[in-house]
Design a protein around this motif. Structure first.
Motif, PDB file in Angstrom:
ATOM      1  N   CYS A   1       0.838  -1.208   0.000  1.00  0.00           N
ATOM      2  CA  CYS A   1       0.000   0.000   0.000  1.00  0.00           C
ATOM      3  C   CYS A   1       0.875   1.262   0.000  1.00  0.00           C
TER       4      CYS A   1
ATOM      5  N   MET B   1       2.266   1.629  -3.565  1.00  0.00           N
ATOM      6  CA  MET B   1       1.246   1.981  -4.559  1.00  0.00           C
ATOM      7  C   MET B   1       0.768   3.428  -4.434  1.00  0.00           C
TER       8      MET B   1
ATOM      9  N   MET C   1      -2.065   0.576 -10.214  1.00  0.00           N
ATOM     10  CA  MET C   1      -1.594   0.789  -8.843  1.00  0.00           C
ATOM     11  C   MET C   1      -2.751   1.007  -7.881  1.00  0.00           C
ATOM     12  N   TYR C   2      -3.790   1.709  -8.333  1.00  0.00           N
ATOM     13  CA  TYR C   2      -4.943   1.933  -7.460  1.00  0.00           C
ATOM     14  C   TYR C   2      -5.637   0.613  -7.134  1.00  0.00           C
TER      15      TYR C   2
ATOM     16  N   LEU D   1      -4.294  -2.392  -7.294  1.00  0.00           N
ATOM     17  CA  LEU D   1      -3.385  -3.202  -6.486  1.00  0.00           C
ATOM     18  C   LEU D   1      -3.392  -2.758  -5.023  1.00  0.00           C
ATOM     19  N   SER D   2      -3.535  -1.457  -4.793  1.00  0.00           N
ATOM     20  CA  SER D   2      -3.622  -0.992  -3.405  1.00  0.00           C
ATOM     21  C   SER D   2      -4.872  -1.534  -2.738  1.00  0.00           C
TER      22      SER D   2
END
Length: 705
Positions: A446, A449, A472-473, A475-476
């Motif tokens: 987190c 990301m 990335m959003y 994955l966070s």
């Protein structure tokens, strides 16, 4: 009254009713206060013979945690440890797959019924929490598009403070519920807390459905206070659902300690992930209702009548399910408070155990910092992610003015989160990964990301980098569920003793919600790019708090932790030698303070046998009293069975016949009659020989007394 039958085989409910032979995999130790090991009168405690080791092996060295040579898995070299853990996990997975196959062969729908009983029902309250809590974020854009004079950026018809209070009051209500119901759960009982929460949530949903006002501002005020009331019930779900789910794994007659060691995390996490399903159902239902009531279109302008029906029906439908939940918890969960009642009985406590609370703060203060601090850092991410999704969607969407577009993107994010929830439930009990590593990795990911786009925001917010930004959003969101959001819910209960487990969990969750409150307030005063500079550092702080202060209880059953607690409760914490103080199961902070210095497997084996003797004596004494009285007896803490049902603790008897006969031969008659380890007089060392003082089933007869 006839003696209760011994258990030569048990059913393993972890995958249906599958008979499991009595032996190492079903051994079950019970809560008890330890007897003092002496070098004087009790020579049995001073030397453990090969015969004793053989008799007690299935209890003291279960094969899922010990090698055939008696070495604990955490004491093995790394390579051997990996091989042992992998072997146990694979064998358990194959056993469960075979059980599922047998269930499906007998009834194709039975695996679904098992999942419903063991995951959906325990997590129903949290599913409702996810449904309603995140409906605020989903309904906000719809309200802003329909009533811009109230929910817009510059409201003229409503007070901006009252519009903002919609979020604040619900979070504050949740915090009050987490603290209050946590105390109630330890004071009155788990079952009462479960029923109370469901009833409050049902009334709260009725209030939300019927909320109204003489003008728009009046409606907003009614809506905000309805969410506060509902939030109290939702907040109580955190400590009550967590404690009742994990204690169900060790409650009388439910599951063996093998299941507790191998599947406790999965059991609790499967209940917790219903929060994700609640979010999904809420979003899907809002989409369907808007399409139906807005003439098949999700684009503005929106009619007031259609929006009124959309949001009111979205609260009315779950009210029906919540009413059923009230019924189920009232009539189908009579034993939810059994383990708490047993702990209070052994501690001679009738109300709230303030002594245990004091001892918990004294001995487990670092753990409290880990669970509360980790949850605080996580909720800044978790709720910040939800509150921030509008700006995120505005960056990546071609039509951000459409509420339907926003909802569809959010639906994708919820599906990604659900994948994280389920993967967490699969790996959270793996000894080579487990709770602590999962939380540290989740926090670290987190952090990465959010910190990467923070320093190149212009690039990632423009077409050249928008796909990387989107990845990335998502994955966070994934690593937040496959990490701290799932782990904090579990460890905030399991690292603390039974008498104050709900209170500690409620306190940790309350501090966590303070992080959510911080995010909701902070995000009103800082810009989008600034948020990326601020938020990542909570992930880094959470990782450090976890590394230093959080113990790893993966593979350690609750009853062994309770055994250590019994020593602490008796003022003899330094005498405990067992695996609950193995360095693997302690935090860095605890190891630095020397908590694990007394770990000694050989001495612990002697102690454990004597501890089991005390438990056996206690059960035989109770059985003797019931024979004399001719009745089953009652729980003195709950004589009417209102909160915990009938006290049938004696049915939870997993001692083999060999163990029963060993204790009969080596335990004084007076000790059994008096229930005391300090016998006196000529009977002090008189054994209960077979055919003498005890009958064939190991139950004392009147003559022996």
């Amino acid at each position: 009254m006839a003696a209760l039958p011994r258990h030569h085989h048990h059913h393993n409910p972890s995958m249906g009713e599958v008979p499991v032979p009595h032996g190492p995999e079903t051994g079950d130790e019970h809560e008890h206060y330890p007897s003092r090991i002496t070098n004087g009168d009790d020579t049995r405690a001073a030397n453990t013979t090969d015969q004793e080791k053989a008799i007690f092996q299935y209890l003291t060295h279960p094969d899922d945690s010990y090698t055939p040579e008696g070495v604990y898995w955490a004491d093995l070299p790394l390579r051997e440890r990996f091989g042992f853990v992998n072997k146990v996990q694979n064998e358990e997975a194959m056993r469960e797959l075979r059980a599922i196959g047998r269930m499906a062969k007998n009834d194709p729908l039975s695996p679904l019924a098992w999942y419903f009983r063991n995951a959906v029902l325990p997590g129903a309250g949290l599913g409702l929490e996810g449904y309603v809590l995140f409906s605020i974020g989903n309904l906000g854009p719809l309200f802003a598009a329909t009533w811009p004079t109230c929910w817009g950026k510059n409201p003229t018809e409503c007070s901006a403070n009252w519009v903002a209070s919609v979020t604040y009051l619900e979070v504050i209500g949740i915090m009050v519920g987490q603290l209050g119901v946590g105390v109630i759960g330890d004071w009155i009982g788990r079952r009462w807390g479960l029923i109370q929460d469901a009833a409050i949530m049902f009334v709260g949903l009725l209030m939300l459905t019927a909320s109204w006002g003489l003008d728009l501002n009046g409606w907003v005020i009614c809506y905000a206070w309805s969410l506060f009331f509902y939030g109290f019930g939702v907040g109580g779900e955190y400590p009550i659902t967590a404690t009742s789910s994990m204690e169900n794994a060790v409650t009388a007659g439910k599951l063996s300690t093998r299941d507790d060691r191998l599947h406790r995390g999965r059991k609790v996490t499967m209940a917790f992930l219903m929060q994700g399903w609640g979010q999904l159902v809420n979003q899907a239902l809002l989409i369907i209702l808007l399409l139906i009531l807005h003439h098949g279109s999700g684009d503005p302008p929106y009619g007031v009548t259609a929006i009124q029906w959309t949001y009111r029906l979205s609260f009315a439908f779950p009210a029906v399910g919540t009413l059923w939940l009230v019924y189920y918890r009232t009539y189908k969960m009579p034993h939810a408070s059994r383990q708490l009642a047993a702990a209070k009985r052994k501690g001679n406590v009738t109300g709230y155990d303030t002594a245990s609370l004091r001892l918990t703060c004294q001995h487990f203060g670092g753990r409290l910092l880990a669970t509360a601090g980790g949850w605080f850092c996580n909720d800044v991410f978790f709720y910040g992610n939800k509150l921030f999704q509008g700006q995120f969607i505005a960056v990546i969407s071609n039509n951000p003015s459409s509420v339907m577009v926003t909802w569809l993107w959010n639906l994708c994010n919820v599906l990604v989160s659900l994948a994280g929830y389920y993967l967490a439930s699969l790996l959270i009990d793996n000894k080579m990964y487990g709770r602590k590593m999962m939380q540290q990795v989740g926090f670290l990911m987190c952090f990465i990301m959010f910190v990467v786009p923070a320093f190149k925001y212009d690039y990632y917010s423009h077409p050249a980098g928008i796909h990387a930004f989107q990845a990335m959003y998502f994955l966070s969101s994934f690593f937040n569920q496959f990490g701290p959001n799932s782990v904090t819910f579990l460890v905030a209960g399991e690292v603390f003793p039974t008498p104050v487990r709900a209170s500690a969990h409620g306190f940790s969750a309350c501090i966590g919600k303070a992080g959510a409150l911080l995010a909701s307030v902070l995000y009103n005063y800082i810009g989008t790019e600034t948020k990326f500079y601020v938020v990542p550092w909570f992930g880094l702080a959470g990782m450090l708090i976890t590394w230093i202060f959080l113990p790893d209880t993966t593979g350690l059953d609750l009853k062994e932790q309770e055994r250590r607690w019994n020593y602490i409760r008796a003022g003899r914490g330094d005498e405990y030698r067992g695996i609950a103080i193995h360095p693997t199961h302690l935090s860095l902070w605890e190891r630095m303070r020397g908590v694990g210095k007394n770990y000694d497997p050989e001495l612990d084996l002697k102690q454990k046998i004597e501890d089991m003797r005390e438990e056996w004596v206690d059960k035989e004494r109770i059985r003797r009293q019931r024979e004399v009285s001719g009745g089953a007896g009652h729980n003195r803490d709950d004589p009417d069975g209102l909160f915990g049902g009938e006290d049938d603790e004696l049915n939870d008897d997993h001692f083999s016949d060999e163990v029963h006969h060993y204790f009969k031969r080596t335990t004084s008659a007076e000790k059994v009659s008096n229930g005391s380890s300090k016998g006196s007089g000529k009977h002090k060392n008189a054994p209960l020989l077979d055919g003498g003082a005890g009958d064939g089933d190991g139950v004392m007869n009147e003559k022996a007394a």
